[in-house]
Structure formats: structure tokens, C-alpha cells
Design a protein around this motif. Structure first.
Motif, PDB file in Angstrom:
ATOM      1  N   PRO C 104      -7.451 -20.890 -68.451  1.00  0.00           N
ATOM      2  CA  PRO C 104      -5.801 -20.198 -68.542  1.00  0.00           C
ATOM      3  C   PRO C 104      -5.191 -18.956 -69.145  1.00  0.00           C
ATOM      4  CG  PRO C 104      -5.617 -21.914 -69.550  1.00  0.00           C
ATOM      5  CD  PRO C 104      -7.024 -21.964 -69.565  1.00  0.00           C
ATOM      6  N   SER C 105      -4.452 -18.408 -68.111  1.00  0.00           N
ATOM      7  CA  SER C 105      -3.901 -17.133 -68.585  1.00  0.00           C
ATOM      8  C   SER C 105      -5.508 -15.864 -69.555  1.00  0.00           C
ATOM      9  CB  SER C 105      -2.611 -17.141 -69.036  1.00  0.00           C
ATOM     10  OG  SER C 105      -2.453 -17.949 -68.151  1.00  0.00           O
ATOM     11  N   HIS C 106      -6.746 -16.750 -69.031  1.00  0.00           N
ATOM     12  CA  HIS C 106      -7.798 -15.450 -69.526  1.00  0.00           C
ATOM     13  C   HIS C 106      -7.880 -15.431 -67.813  1.00  0.00           C
ATOM     14  CE1 HIS C 106      -7.579 -17.581 -73.151  1.00  0.00           C
ATOM     15  NE2 HIS C 106      -8.662 -16.651 -73.657  1.00  0.00           N
ATOM     16  N   PHE C 109     -11.017 -15.689 -64.403  1.00  0.00           N
ATOM     17  CA  PHE C 109     -10.827 -16.089 -63.355  1.00  0.00           C
ATOM     18  C   PHE C 109     -10.930 -15.034 -62.046  1.00  0.00           C
ATOM     19  CE2 PHE C 109      -8.230 -16.855 -59.392  1.00  0.00           C
ATOM     20  CZ  PHE C 109      -9.139 -17.673 -58.365  1.00  0.00           C
ATOM     21  N   VAL C 110     -10.492 -13.807 -62.648  1.00  0.00           N
ATOM     22  CA  VAL C 110     -10.475 -12.705 -61.329  1.00  0.00           C
ATOM     23  C   VAL C 110     -11.844 -11.597 -62.092  1.00  0.00           C
ATOM     24  CG1 VAL C 110      -7.233 -12.607 -61.536  1.00  0.00           C
ATOM     25  CG2 VAL C 110      -8.805 -11.370 -63.006  1.00  0.00           C
ATOM     26  N   LYS C 242       3.536  -6.695 -71.384  1.00  0.00           N
ATOM     27  CA  LYS C 242       4.231  -7.368 -70.437  1.00  0.00           C
ATOM     28  C   LYS C 242       5.271  -6.334 -70.056  1.00  0.00           C
ATOM     29  CE  LYS C 242       3.080 -10.717 -68.756  1.00  0.00           C
ATOM     30  NZ  LYS C 242       2.350 -10.813 -67.854  1.00  0.00           N
ATOM     31  N   GLN C 304      -7.053 -27.968 -73.697  1.00  0.00           N
ATOM     32  CA  GLN C 304      -6.028 -27.693 -72.338  1.00  0.00           C
ATOM     33  C   GLN C 304      -6.951 -27.219 -71.538  1.00  0.00           C
ATOM     34  OE1 GLN C 304      -3.428 -23.646 -72.503  1.00  0.00           O
ATOM     35  NE2 GLN C 304      -5.817 -23.553 -73.057  1.00  0.00           N
ATOM     36  N   LEU C 307      -9.780 -24.719 -65.363  1.00  0.00           N
ATOM     37  CA  LEU C 307     -10.853 -25.113 -64.244  1.00  0.00           C
ATOM     38  C   LEU C 307     -12.381 -24.465 -64.000  1.00  0.00           C
ATOM     39  CD1 LEU C 307     -10.083 -25.396 -60.682  1.00  0.00           C
ATOM     40  CD2 LEU C 307      -9.454 -22.866 -60.406  1.00  0.00           C
ATOM     41  N   GLY C 311     -13.818 -26.333 -59.268  1.00  0.00           N
ATOM     42  CA  GLY C 311     -12.531 -27.096 -58.586  1.00  0.00           C
ATOM     43  C   GLY C 311     -12.506 -27.951 -59.145  1.00  0.00           C
ATOM     44  N   ILE C 313     -10.526 -30.090 -62.038  1.00  0.00           N
ATOM     45  CA  ILE C 313      -9.269 -29.444 -63.527  1.00  0.00           C
ATOM     46  C   ILE C 313      -9.930 -30.799 -64.649  1.00  0.00           C
ATOM     47  CG2 ILE C 313      -7.211 -29.266 -64.946  1.00  0.00           C
ATOM     48  CD1 ILE C 313      -7.780 -27.233 -62.228  1.00  0.00           C
TER      49      ILE C 313
ATOM     50  N   ILE D 217      -7.109 -11.368 -53.976  1.00  0.00           N
ATOM     51  CA  ILE D 217      -7.769 -11.152 -55.502  1.00  0.00           C
ATOM     52  C   ILE D 217      -8.267 -10.352 -55.657  1.00  0.00           C
ATOM     53  CG2 ILE D 217      -8.942 -12.537 -57.075  1.00  0.00           C
ATOM     54  CD1 ILE D 217      -8.219 -14.869 -55.211  1.00  0.00           C
ATOM     55  N   ASN D 261       1.138 -20.018 -70.943  1.00  0.00           N
ATOM     56  CA  ASN D 261       0.051 -20.097 -70.567  1.00  0.00           C
ATOM     57  C   ASN D 261       0.251 -21.067 -69.067  1.00  0.00           C
ATOM     58  OD1 ASN D 261      -2.009 -19.121 -72.077  1.00  0.00           O
ATOM     59  ND2 ASN D 261      -2.858 -20.586 -72.082  1.00  0.00           N
ATOM     60  N   ASP D 262      -0.690 -20.187 -67.729  1.00  0.00           N
ATOM     61  CA  ASP D 262      -0.348 -20.770 -66.448  1.00  0.00           C
ATOM     62  C   ASP D 262      -1.580 -21.730 -66.789  1.00  0.00           C
ATOM     63  OD1 ASP D 262       2.200 -19.601 -65.365  1.00  0.00           O
ATOM     64  OD2 ASP D 262       0.611 -17.255 -65.994  1.00  0.00           O
ATOM     65  N   LEU D 263      -1.641 -22.908 -65.720  1.00  0.00           N
ATOM     66  CA  LEU D 263      -2.737 -23.767 -65.947  1.00  0.00           C
ATOM     67  C   LEU D 263      -3.122 -24.135 -64.457  1.00  0.00           C
ATOM     68  CD1 LEU D 263      -1.971 -26.622 -67.837  1.00  0.00           C
ATOM     69  CD2 LEU D 263      -2.473 -25.293 -68.761  1.00  0.00           C
ATOM     70  N   PHE D 264      -4.228 -24.031 -64.098  1.00  0.00           N
ATOM     71  CA  PHE D 264      -4.979 -23.619 -62.368  1.00  0.00           C
ATOM     72  C   PHE D 264      -4.537 -25.051 -61.696  1.00  0.00           C
ATOM     73  CE2 PHE D 264      -7.438 -20.539 -64.271  1.00  0.00           C
ATOM     74  CZ  PHE D 264      -7.192 -20.307 -63.807  1.00  0.00           C
ATOM     75  N   ASN D 265      -4.425 -25.097 -61.025  1.00  0.00           N
ATOM     76  CA  ASN D 265      -4.693 -26.041 -59.772  1.00  0.00           C
ATOM     77  C   ASN D 265      -6.365 -25.939 -59.321  1.00  0.00           C
ATOM     78  OD1 ASN D 265      -2.298 -26.983 -59.483  1.00  0.00           O
ATOM     79  ND2 ASN D 265      -1.217 -24.595 -58.559  1.00  0.00           N
ATOM     80  N   GLU D 266      -6.664 -27.167 -58.649  1.00  0.00           N
ATOM     81  CA  GLU D 266      -7.745 -27.222 -58.201  1.00  0.00           C
ATOM     82  C   GLU D 266      -8.341 -25.829 -57.218  1.00  0.00           C
ATOM     83  OE1 GLU D 266      -8.663 -30.993 -57.017  1.00  0.00           O
ATOM     84  OE2 GLU D 266      -8.421 -31.719 -58.683  1.00  0.00           O
ATOM     85  N   GLY D 268      -7.745 -22.672 -57.218  1.00  0.00           N
ATOM     86  CA  GLY D 268      -7.405 -21.619 -58.339  1.00  0.00           C
ATOM     87  C   GLY D 268      -6.085 -20.915 -58.582  1.00  0.00           C
ATOM     88  N   LYS D 271       0.630 -23.248 -61.643  1.00  0.00           N
ATOM     89  CA  LYS D 271       1.070 -24.385 -61.226  1.00  0.00           C
ATOM     90  C   LYS D 271       2.424 -23.192 -61.518  1.00  0.00           C
ATOM     91  CE  LYS D 271      -1.053 -28.010 -62.444  1.00  0.00           C
ATOM     92  NZ  LYS D 271      -1.945 -28.918 -63.754  1.00  0.00           N
ATOM     93  N   LEU D 274       4.006 -17.672 -65.388  1.00  0.00           N
ATOM     94  CA  LEU D 274       4.701 -16.111 -66.064  1.00  0.00           C
ATOM     95  C   LEU D 274       3.783 -15.306 -66.349  1.00  0.00           C
ATOM     96  CD1 LEU D 274       5.458 -19.345 -68.985  1.00  0.00           C
ATOM     97  CD2 LEU D 274       7.112 -17.645 -67.724  1.00  0.00           C
ATOM     98  N   SER D 275       2.162 -15.494 -66.365  1.00  0.00           N
ATOM     99  CA  SER D 275       1.913 -13.585 -65.903  1.00  0.00           C
ATOM    100  C   SER D 275       1.923 -12.579 -64.322  1.00  0.00           C
ATOM    101  CB  SER D 275       0.289 -14.195 -65.274  1.00  0.00           C
ATOM    102  OG  SER D 275      -0.706 -15.368 -66.477  1.00  0.00           O
ATOM    103  N   ILE D 278      -1.085 -11.519 -62.333  1.00  0.00           N
ATOM    104  CA  ILE D 278      -1.905 -10.393 -62.784  1.00  0.00           C
ATOM    105  C   ILE D 278      -2.579 -10.831 -64.106  1.00  0.00           C
ATOM    106  CG2 ILE D 278      -2.377  -7.746 -63.573  1.00  0.00           C
ATOM    107  CD1 ILE D 278       0.176  -7.328 -61.751  1.00  0.00           C
ATOM    108  N   GLN D 279      -3.647 -11.211 -63.938  1.00  0.00           N
ATOM    109  CA  GLN D 279      -4.245 -11.573 -65.326  1.00  0.00           C
ATOM    110  C   GLN D 279      -5.948  -9.892 -65.715  1.00  0.00           C
ATOM    111  OE1 GLN D 279      -3.613 -13.579 -66.970  1.00  0.00           O
ATOM    112  NE2 GLN D 279      -3.163 -15.222 -65.949  1.00  0.00           N
ATOM    113  N   ASN D 284      -4.704 -11.976 -59.011  1.00  0.00           N
ATOM    114  CA  ASN D 284      -5.015 -13.362 -58.949  1.00  0.00           C
ATOM    115  C   ASN D 284      -4.565 -14.005 -57.895  1.00  0.00           C
ATOM    116  OD1 ASN D 284      -2.918 -14.263 -59.739  1.00  0.00           O
ATOM    117  ND2 ASN D 284      -2.676 -15.301 -61.894  1.00  0.00           N
TER     118      ASN D 284
END
Lengths: 347, 347, 347, 347
Positions: C104-106, C109-110, C242, C304, C307, C311, C313, D217, D261-266, D268, D271, D274-275, D278-279, D284
């Protein structure tokens, strides 16, 4: 990808099609405080303008430049100089015959393939009309580097060429004739030949030689932005140009090192100048000289085969008022582009 | 002003002096996911490398490329590709004789004037050693545009030249001889001539012709970043280049429009190709071909006058292991620069 | 599109992934003749280096810089400065757990979505490891503009902040503590808090304030390349940033013009400096000051949710040696980027 | 150094002073074949135009845009789009009072020091009049990326601010009031306050929030041309901007990693956000949102101390028709600059 800006520090961006509302440009990065000589800008435009003699196109273009910004009380302010030149007689013509056809050796075909459709009125963006904006920018650039003397002239038309080194020519004679050739006897032959070609509804190629004098040592940025590489790009960006050589050029490729090396004088000047004033991409203080080849204008006042956009070959009669030989009018354009290159390195 | 980057999208920046620690570069903008063929990169380097035959310099350069980034599991990642090539035998030499002198037609003098002092070991940044980095970048660029075929060859050495159009040549013969000339009879003459020149401690110029086949329609960005203008700049940025012409080139300047125009076939190809595959600065799908002039190498194995930095002319014996004729080794460099130009427009 | 170059005249291009062979860069456009103080470059690197105190990561990075070109006899030559820093301990680690997951927040993914695949070892190109190259370039830039004084310091960690204007602080105290905060009492609180956060396996954000003194009037190029716009871009290009505000910043948005305007003194200085040393995008000679917000580091030493690339978690335990608070180590990076911006306008 | 171009692929260059002949610009790199909706361009201009309500300046600017090139039969041609907006009532005013004085917190002083003299009529190039050209370019850019939804609104004026997250706001209400605030109750308070400030001859600052929805993305080019770094630069290039924060912004600097940290949904998505969409500098796919701080306008309708160019402090009465609060009119400018940034990465 945007390709309409020239220069990094003295940045010139142009816009405009031959038959749109107007052409023009923005000069960004011009130093502040230059007292502009508008008369000399007008004169440069006059040199490029069609209709100046019987050997060039009789089209009329008023070419009145409107400066819109960047100048205050006659001086450059350091902010971008926007300028516009209206296309005064663009609406009178009929383009129905070329709307659906691609003329040989014109940009019609590639523009349509690249962009999906094209502004078919005249040459659109590919017309040499665009070079008027370059002449405006170049005329201002010349005033940024007033000590550097840039002299271009016609050195050949078809098979007729000046057979003397530039040092033996009297540059003051360039403006004495319509061809802009400093050798008056050769100029007469060229003029007669161009008239003959024109009568045939044909066109003819030629070359321009340019000599740059009083260049400070040190202009040019190796390894990619070498002075001659930028001059070459500048020349090749002018319509109809097919070749560029500087100093010894293609002849240099036939020579031995022992013949080609320019031996020094004690003051750092050189005895010969086959290098053409540039070493390793950097000006060395000697004269820079180069030669530019222009192909013959593609528009003929003859019947010619064209391709239609539905894939047929048909015959079409060329018409209009085009230059039988482009080099005389290209002389101020060459000088303008040289001024842009030098100014960009100089400031 | 920084001048060591080539390209806008596929941006190549090089660094390095001939006798410093290393040379190298960064390729920024290379598309991700290209499975690199390292063997073909090595082969391109091998073609440029000195010491491959009796007609080129016998200097040894190992030219081992270390890729430092931008590649993962054999594929490009889309991040910048950094690479380094060590200068393995730079320390063994003695430069005391050239430390205080400016050799004729070298960049010694202008570098010292421009920058205030210079790295006098060998040519420093002005040495053709730098082109090794271009060959690395070009070899990768070729893999970005695998369908476009770029073929350069030596078309003249001194007064000896190929007198056939490129269509009549067998490109597979280029690698059959040390000169890299596809006409074997001419190649033999060239080779013999270069050996003779070498024996004299002299050098000789030459030309390279390059043919680009299978080019998609639409590459090139008018009005300043025309395809041939960028090709011309790329060529003129190579050491020792004095001229560039494409399509009909300087010959085109002697022709009439009625001879020069390339009439269309119904499929959009043209019957002739004096245009050289480019119209209005945009590729038209026909072969692109051009010719580049190289001056003779300035370093002679002869006694020659040089200028000292206190303003005296003295005689100095040239020494070392230099190329008597640079064009054979310049063939892969020309191809590399073409690959950079095309890739930059293509991606 | 290539995005790894900063600056137009003093151009810095970096390459390298956190766990590749090496990182490094090229500085193109550095003026010639600057006698480099290598010790001060090393010191800047030392300030950025991990493992300097108990509140930062204990990773070891030797960070030995190899300069490969552009420097001769201790001075810059005007040619590009290539440099490399090896990644000495990149091979020892095991990445099997993050290979197929997006933290997360890395940027995992992108990067994978943008480029199709990614170098999953550590952060790859998105790692702050890359900023080491910026610090090298910035340390050299500082030597190009030695009279301009750039001072960055930690002004807040979490909710703990310095409640004095920068004029009341003693900058010499910045190096007296591990947090790099000039107020020693506040620094102690910050340090204790970071240790507490670390114990929790958590991380915390913070801000850096930077003050630039002795700036010449006239830096900045309106209307797009305003001085504060370039400073802002420079700061926002640093990992984890930020927000950016200069002068009165977000507080200024609450003020009236009659409160905010900086009245002049007779010498052209101003009585107040809510403008932050910049008017209309151009430095006015007063101190420039700004504040940069850093988010908390995303890597936690906690379990933590992540993903997977198919697909799902799953829970994953963070591990390794990461900074609980990034701002102390970001201080030299902020200064380096400021030096790059100022040098680019200055030269 | 030229600073009046924004973008690399979708390149916008502007020119023009507030009281010169005209302002305008060139858009180079606009894709061909886009059927332009001129009415929507006009509407964007209308939103920026002065005199729309009692809380903005009552100056009249006709703002008629003349497109001069790059458009044929209603569609973009792929060639540069030149446009001009005349300054219709620039000549009527008298500037004798500000000719020799520098107003506090204006650019008068720095322009004169940087360029040696200045166009003293109004703000010259530093006037927000220039942003009209940005709005034209942005309105065209919006049509290149029609699926991306860009919504800016006023989120605070002085101390009055919207205290809800943007998700709870009804964007359709933005145009319901003169302040361009989606919360109607807050908008009324803001409007009343601005009228009060205006009555005092004073001005007030404020903030604009911008939300970008439906972003693909992958936009953004690390490590320097990160998406938020370019957005930040774009915002900071707008007149009167003092700060930029995206996602959690300055608040994020107070948070712990476990909170931030922004946790992922399945799928991508995440949830929380706060980012800010943009990552690592790359979009994203989540909403991008940011906040921009504007200082109060420096021109007051009050007596104020100014500096004369011969070094005296005198009192001067401000006059004219200036905005008491700039943020309502800045809303379309923020959106325009966002459109330029996104289009440049997108095409």
C-alpha cells in the motif's frame, strides 16, 4: 510531437498556413534593451517578398508585420515578442482542383497520411510562406549580434556557377542584380537562364553560399549541438533544401590530411581555412562558410501526372504564380536562419 | 549551455573523454519490455572498434559495456538505462609534447579558448572515442524499431568512388571487406589506396552512403524538426563530417523541376525517388538515402607545424596509432545515429 | 516520455535502481574552471547516508562516488561530468515475498501498470536511493554559486513543530542533533517521539523549512518558469513530498492585502517579507524561504494488507531497515535540489 | 532564458502584456482531427472574464479570440494553432503616476532590475491578463482529453472555508454563485465578506481546491517530471499562488504511516485516498485532488507607501478596477493549467 520551435535560449516558434488567416510567431528569450531598427526588419522582409523582379513569382504579399508584445518605447523588454503577418489575398483562389489530388514532390500526400486530412489550400503549413516568420525573427536576431556579418548569395543556378573563391568576390554587388549573385557576368547568365526556364513553365535548382565574418571564438556546444550541426539543421529545415556542406565540404572527402590541415599563424588564426571556421564544433574565429543545395520548385506551369485520393493517376495543368527558381528569394531566409543559430549560442 | 543530449523522447546523453576513467551515457525514454539482444549490441561495438584490420588504427580498446540500470531480467524497464565503458589503457601514454601545443585542425585551440583550459590527454571530449557511447545507444534503438533496415557503407575514399546507384549494389558484400564497401572491386582499390596513404604517414577523406528501408510513412515534425533536418544534424554531429546531402542532394540543385519531380504510382509509391524518401520533412514510405562527407583525419604521422600556447610555431612529429582513413569505422556510427533519429520520431 | 533530467542549462540526468548495479548521473552544462572541493561533496553524501544515528535506517550504503569525466586536474572542464555510485549490498536480500504483491502507498502497483512489469527488488527506480545522485549534483551546484547560502532544517515531526520564525533560530545548531532541528529543546522532543514511533514499527511525517540567503536579484523566468514554480517542482519531485508553500504560503490565503503587502525601504529591500523573496516569479534580493511537507514512510514494520498481482488481499509482515521518519535525511536532498534550481537560473 | 513555454509534447507558448496591442499564444503539438467546440472555449473565457459579478473587477475586456492557424474546416490540423486576443481598451489609461514608482508586492521592482527597464503600463507581462491565453489553450486541451473531468472550486476566502470533504459536495452548485463555491451557505458568507473587503478598498486571499476524476492509470514521468510535480509547477506559475498541496498535503506531515497508507481493494482501487490519486509520481486511477493558496491581490484602493526609482518612499493612492478577491476568477485558470499538464502526459 511539437516541431515548430527553433533554438533553446533565443527560442523562435512559428505558426501559420499559406492560406489561413495569418502567419506569425513568438520570439522568447530575446535580451532586453535592444533598440530595434524596424526599417531594417522591413528591408529583410522586402528581400524575401515575392514580385520583386521578373524572375520571381508575381504574387503579391503585403507582408505587413504587426508586433504585438515584447517591445516598449522602441526597445525589447525581455518578454516574448509576438508578431503577426496577415495573409491578405488568401481568399480569392479556387482550390477545387487540388483538393482531392496529391501533386508530385509536394507534401500533400505525406501531410494527409500523417495527420489524417490536410488544409489543401496552397501548400498549407508546408508552403514557404512560413519562412516570412523566420525572416522577421532573423532580422531581430541580427540586431542582437550586430558585429557578426552574415552574407548569403546565389552561387549557382542549374549548371551555371561562380568559379571563384568567395574571397575574390565583391559582396556589394549582390544587391546589384535580381539573382543576388555577386559576380555580375555570371548573374546575367543566370538571369537569362531563369527567364528561359520560366518560359518553358519549368523550374530550376541552385545553390546558396553563405559567409559569416567576425565570429567570436567559442560558439557551439559539443558533442551534439556543434555549431555546424545546428547550422546544417537550420539550413535543412528550409523548404527545398537537399544538401549542406561547410568548409571543404564534399571536396574535403577527396583530400589528404597533409593537404587539408589548416596550419596556424602565431596569432591563432590559420593560413588556410578548409575547416570553414569551425573546429570540433566550435567557432575558431576564422570565417565560417557553407553551401546549401536547393532542388527545383515542384510546382510547374505544365501538365503533370498527379495522384487522386482515390488512387487514380490523372493529368493536371499546373497554374498560379510560382518561382521558376527559388534561390534568389531564399538568400534572406538563409541569412535569417544563420542569425537565429548564432544568436542562440551567443546570448 | 549543455549540448550532450540527443533526442527529445528517446533521449541519449553521453559523457566521457578519451583518456579519462570511462565513457558512457544514459538512455532516457526507452520503451519498457524490450527483450534486449546483447550479442547484437556487442557486434555493433565490434564493428566500431579499432584494430579490426590493417587499414584502421591498431589501438586496443576492450570496449566492455557495463549496463548499470534500466534493464531487469533481460528486458528494458522503462527507466533510464545507464551504461559505462572503461578506458582501459588510458594511463600508459605520455602527453607532455601536446600539453602546451595546439595541433592544426584539431579542437585543442578552440577548447582551450572556450573553456579556459583543456584536458590535453588525447583529444579529450573532442575525440571520436565518444562515439562508442553513441553506438551502444544506437544498437538499443535499432531494437526498438526492428522492422526498419538501416544500411551504411563506404561509397568513396579519396577520388575512388562507387559509380552505381545503391539499388545495383549487394549490401551483403559490405562486411566482406575491411573498407565496408559493397562493390568488391572498388573495395580492393580503396584498401590498396588506404595502405599507400598509411605508409606515407598521411590520411585520406571519404564518404559514407546510408540507405534506410521499410520506413513507415509519417516520421518527421515540420517545420523545424523535419526528418532530414534531424538526420543532417545527427550526421554533422559526428567527428570529421563536413557535408550531408539526401536524395538528389547537390546534384538536385542542377536539375529542372520537370526532371526532378517524382511521379506517383497508384499505390502512393513513386516512380523515381529523387526526393530521397522524404517530402516536406516527413517520410513518404520510399527508401531514404543520404551521403555524408568525412574530411581526412587531422593527426598525421609526419612532422607538422603546431602552435604553442605562448604563441610560437614549432615543428612536431605526429605519433601514435591513428586511422589513416576514418570512414570504414564510421559506418556503424552513422547507422547508430540514424537509429537514434528514427526511434525518437517513432516512439 | 523521458523524465529523468532536471534543468535546462545546468542539466542533471540521473539513472539507477535501488538494487541494480549502480546509480549515478550526468551533469551537463557545468561551467569550466571550478576547482572542486571533493571533501564537501563527500560531506553532503554523508549527511544523506543511512545509519548515521539511532533514528534513521541502519542500512549500510558505502556511497563511494566515482567521477568518470568532466574533471581534470581537480577542475571542471566544461564537458559533462559523469559519476557512478555502486550499490554495494544489493544482492544479499530476498525479494520473493514482494515479487508478486503491491504494497500500500508504494509505487509497486503503478510501475507495473505503466511499464507492464517492474524491477521488484526494493523500490527499484521509485526508491529514495536515487536521491543520492541528486545530492552529488547539488553538492557540485553549490560550488558554482558559493555566495548563496542554502539552509534547510526539520521544522516539524508529527505534531511537534518549531513555533518561532526562522530569524529567531540559530542555524549552527542544526547539526548539533540527529533530527537536524535548530531548536534544541524541540529537537529533543522530536527525537524521543521518533524513537517511540520506531518502537511501534510505525513511521511519522514531518516538514522541512528551507531558507536561502544572499540571493541576487533577478533569478526566475516568467511566466511559466517562475523561480518559486521551479523550486516547487524540485521539491515535489522528491520522494514522499505532499506539499510546498513559500513566503506566507497557505497562511497568506487568509490575509488581507493591507496586511500582506511588503512595504519598501529606500534601498529596495522590504520591511516585511511575506512575499518570501520572490515577486512575480523573480527573486527580489530578500531571503527566500519555503516549507515542504513529507508524508510518513509507507514501509511499516507491522503486519499490513497488500494486494497480490492476481487480485487477492493478503496480510504481509513488513521487514527490513527503514527510516521511521524521513525528514532528517531529506534535509540535504532539499538543499541539493535548491542548489540545482538556483544554479540553472544563475549561470 | 526563455520561460514562456509550458509542456513538452502539447507545447503552449504565450506572449503579451496587459496594455500592449494584444496577447495570444501558439499551441504546438495538438493532435490532428479534433473537432473543436468553439462555444465551450468561449464559455471558459467567459468564466475568467472580469466584470461578471459585483465581487470581481468591473474592467471590461472583450476577449474575442482570433484563431489564425492550425484549424481547418473546424478541425485541428496537427500544425501549430496560433491565436490572438486584442487588448481593446489599453490606451485609455494614464500611467504617469506609476511610471517612476514601484508598488509594494508587485513585480515592478524586480522587472526593472532584471531587464533594465519595464513596460510600466499596468502590470505589463506580470499582469494576470496573460492567463487569458492559458484559458484558451486549456479549453482546447480539455477537448483532447474529454473523458477526464476537471473540477476546481473556491474552498476558502480569508478565514471562511468549506469544512467538508470534496466527496460530500455537489459540484453542480459551483456555478450557482459568484464565488464559485459548491457549498451555498458558505458561498453566501464568502460573498458578503468579499463585498465588505471591497468596501474597505482592501483585498483578501483564498484557496482553490481541484478534483480530477476518471484519470487513466500511468500518467506522470518519474523521477523529475512526476505528475504532482508538474501539477505543482503549473499551479505555482499562476499569478498570486503561494502554496500547493495534494492528497493529504501538509496534514499528511502530521500523520503516522499506519494511518496514512491507502489499503488496496481487490480491483486495485484503494479504500482511502490520502495519496491523492498519485503514487511515486504516477496516477493510480483514483481521484486526484489538490489545494492551491492565493495571496490577497496587492493592488489596494487605499493610500499606500511606494518606492520611487530615485530611492524615495512616497504615499500613493491606489486606483482602478481591481479584484478584491482573485480566487473566483482563478477557478477556470486552475482548470486550464490542469488540462495542459494532463494533456501533455496523455498524448
Amino acid at each position: 510531437m511539437a516541431g515548430n520551435t527553433f533554438g533553446k535560449k533565443f527560442k523562435v516558434t512559428t505558426f501559420g498556413e499559406s492560406h489561413g488567416e495569418a502567419i506569425g510567431g513568438i520570439i522568447d528569450g530575446c535580451p532586453a534593451g535592444i533598440e530595434l531598427d524596424f526599417e531594417s526588419i522591413r528591408k529583410e522582409m522586402q528581400r524575401r517578398k515575392p514580385g520583386q523582379s521578373s524572375i520571381v513569382t508575381q504574387r503579391k504579399e503585403e507582408d505587413e508585420i504587426k508586433f504585438l508584445s515584447g517591445i516598449f518605447e522602441g526597445k525589447t523588454t525581455g518578454t516574448p515578442i509576438g508578431f503577426v503577418i496577415e495573409n491578405t489575398n488568401q481568399k480569392s483562389q479556387d482550390y477545387s482542383d487540388i483538393k482531392d489530388t496529391y501533386r508530385p514532390s509536394h507534401a500533400d500526400f505525406v501531410y494527409e497520411k500523417k495527420y489524417g486530412f490536410r488544409d489543401y489550400r496552397g501548400g498549407g503549413r508546408s508552403s514557404a510562406r512560413e519562412t516570412a516568420s523566420r525572416v522577421v525573427a532573423g532580422a531581430i536576431a541580427k540586431q542582437v549580434i550586430p558585429n557578426i556579418k552574415i552574407t548569403a548569395f546565389v552561387s549557382s543556378v542549374g549548371e551555371i556557377f561562380i568559379d571563384k573563391p568567395y574571397q575574390d568576390l565583391d559582396f556589394s554587388k549582390i544587391k546589384s542584380n535580381a539573382v543576388r549573385c555577386p559576380d555580375e557576368a555570371i548573374a546575367q547568365k543566370m538571369e537569362a537562364y531563369i527567364k528561359e526556364i520560366k518560359k518553358q513553365g519549368d523550374t530550376i535548382g541552385g545553390t546558396i553560399t553563405c559567409v559569416i565574418q567576425n565570429v567570436p571564438i567559442g560558439l557551439g556546444e559539443p558533442v551534439f549541438d556543434k555549431l555546424h550541426a545546428e547550422l546544417g539543421k537550420a539550413m535543412l529545415s528550409i523548404n527545398a533544401v537537399k544538401g549542406f556542406e561547410y568548409g571543404s565540404g564534399f571536396c574535403g572527402a577527396k583530400m589528404k590530411g597533409s593537404e587539408h590541415n589548416d596550419l596556424f599563424n602565431e596569432d591563432g588564426t590559420t593560413k588556410t581555412n578548409l575547416s570553414g571556421g569551425i573546429q570540433g564544433g566550435i567557432s575558431n574565429g576564422m570565417d565560417i562558410y557553407f553551401r546549401v543545395a536547393f532542388k527545383p520548385v515542384a510546382t510547374l506551369i505544365q501538365k503533370q501526372e498527379v495522384l487522386t485520393n482515390d488512387g487514380k493517376i490523372i493529368a493536371q495543368q499546373g497554374k498560379g504564380r510560382h518561382d521558376p527558381c527559388v534561390v534568389p528569394r531564399a538568400v534572406p531566409i538563409v541569412e535569417a536562419m544563420v542569425a537565429l543559430v548564432l544568436t542562440d549560442f551567443y546570448i
